[in-house]
Design a protein around this motif. Structure first.
Motif, short mmCIF file in Angstrom:
data_model
loop_
_atom_site.label_atom_id
_atom_site.label_comp_id
_atom_site.label_asym_id
_atom_site.label_seq_id
_atom_site.Cartn_x
_atom_site.Cartn_y
_atom_site.Cartn_z
N ARG A 326 0.81 -1.22 0.00
CA ARG A 326 0.00 0.00 0.00
C ARG A 326 0.84 1.27 0.00
O ARG A 326 0.41 2.30 -0.48
N LEU A 327 2.05 1.18 0.55
CA LEU A 327 2.94 2.33 0.55
C LEU A 327 3.84 2.36 -0.69
O LEU A 327 4.59 3.32 -0.88
N GLY A 328 3.78 1.30 -1.52
CA GLY A 328 4.58 1.26 -2.73
C GLY A 328 6.05 0.99 -2.49
O GLY A 328 6.90 1.41 -3.28
N TRP A 329 6.37 0.27 -1.42
CA TRP A 329 7.77 -0.03 -1.09
C TRP A 329 8.16 -1.38 -1.66
O TRP A 329 7.32 -2.22 -1.97
N SER A 330 9.47 -1.60 -1.75
CA SER A 330 9.97 -2.89 -2.22
C SER A 330 9.77 -3.94 -1.15
O SER A 330 9.64 -3.64 0.05
N ALA A 331 9.74 -5.20 -1.56
CA ALA A 331 9.52 -6.30 -0.62
C ALA A 331 10.63 -6.38 0.42
O ALA A 331 11.80 -6.11 0.13
N ARG A 332 10.26 -6.72 1.63
CA ARG A 332 11.16 -6.90 2.77
C ARG A 332 11.86 -5.64 3.23
O ARG A 332 12.82 -5.70 4.00
#
Length: 361
Positions: A326-332
């Motif tokens: 939802r924040l558009g960040w990369s995984a992990r």
């Protein structure tokens, strides 16, 4: 004579009709189309359960609701003490369901108990920490705790000046049912879309008609899950003081909702708008106002990005994968940012206390 709440089952109703209104067991059995021995067993069971403080006070409240003359009520305490403790009615079905989801979810956590004393207006949910300490995770109104005990959702584990209650198997089943009902209504499976007191918690955090309800493990929070992980050197990924900082933010967030539905300025603040000009809702009581102010100040201290992940994972109990998407960040990447946010949050709380640890209450 006033009607009892809808959640009160037939056994409790029969018990009150027999003990408070003087109706015979055979008459109750004929009216309920059951055998007299069934009613007798129900009456004896509830009479035995009155040794539990919360169950006894719940029955006193219900007795006052159905009795026309308080002098006919068989109090276990003195009349003056009983009337002082039962000024308010027990909650209605919807309120009990809303609070049940919130409190039972907290009681599912490892080492969590509900603590209450005879002279306390409210109960608290506390949870043991890995370092041997404890943290408060929720505050419960006394009538809610009494209704949960009468429903057998919680049971007394330790009696004393401060009694401690744990969630029962019946309580876990009830929590699963309440969570399933909530999800079904959110996804449109119910005939009528109900409006819950805590429905505003997700408003503004996700725009558009494709918004999905948040999912998380009801028996675990994102912080407690991360706290069990180890880094490469074998140390806990989240130290106990970082978990305590996140739980403190969560506690203030819950207290801020106790005064009723948040206003639009609070919703905008949660969505990341107008944080510099935020003012607490003037319609809330002093405790809720103060809690909203503390949440606002803490998130303003974290700033954009750190406040977003702290709000979602600590307050809204979103999982890290959901928050990252939802924040558009990369995984992990979420767990690293969350750890940084908790470090900064812990330092902020220590600075507010003048460098001292947090005091109880």
């Amino acid at each position: 004579m006033r009607r009892l709440p809808e959640w009160v089952d037939a056994a409790v109703s029969r018990y009150l009709v027999h003990t408070e209104m003087g109706v015979s067991i055979r008459q109750i059995a004929r009216a309920g189309e059951c055998h007299a021995s069934t009613v007798l067993r129900q009456v004896r069971k509830l009479e035995t359960r009155r040794d539990d403080l919360l169950v006894d006070q719940a029955l006193i409240r219900l007795s006052i609701q159905i009795s026309q003359h308080k002098s006919n009520i068989r109090y276990k305490e003195t009349r003056q003490m009983a009337e002082k403790q039962v000024q308010d009615d027990l909650p209605d079905t919807q309120t009990l369901a809303n609070e049940g989801r919130r409190i039972l979810r907290r009681l599912c956590e490892n080492g969590a108990v509900l603590a209450i004393a005879a002279d306390m207006e409210k109960a608290v949910v506390v949870r043991d920490l890995p370092d041997g300490g404890s943290t408060r995770t929720a505050v419960v109104d006394r009538p809610i705790a009494q209704a949960m005990a009468l429903q057998d959702w919680i049971a007394c584990k330790t009696e004393g000046r401060i009694s401690r209650y744990c969630i029962t198997a019946t309580g876990r089943t009830a929590l699963n049912r309440l969570m399933a009902e909530d999800e079904n209504k959110a996804q449109g499976f119910a005939e009528t879309q109900a409006v819950f007191a805590d429905a505003h918690l997700g408003e503004g955090l996700e725009a558009g008609p494709s918004r999905r309800p948040m999912r998380f493990n009801m028996a675990d929070s994102p912080l407690s899950a991360l706290a069990r992980r180890r880094d490469r050197s074998g140390n806990p990924f989240l130290a106990p003081d970082l978990v305590s900082a996140g739980e403190r933010l969560r506690e203030d967030f819950e207290l801020a909702q106790m005064g009723g539905r948040a206003n639009k300025s609070w919703d905008k603040f949660l969505a990341g708008h107008d944080r510099d000009t935020y003012r607490p809702d003037p319609g809330l009581n002093d405790g809720a106002k103060a809690a909203q102010g503390r949440v606002a100040e803490a998130l303003q201290e974290l700033g954009e990005g750190l406040s977003d992940v702290a709000l979602r994972c600590c307050c809204m109990l979103e999982g890290l994968e959901t928050a990252e998407k939802r924040l558009g960040w990369s995984a992990r990447s979420g767990k690293i940012v969350l750890r940084i946010a908790l470090i900064r949050l812990s330092e902020y709380y220590r600075s507010q206390a003048g460098g001292a640890g947090r005091m109880i209450g």
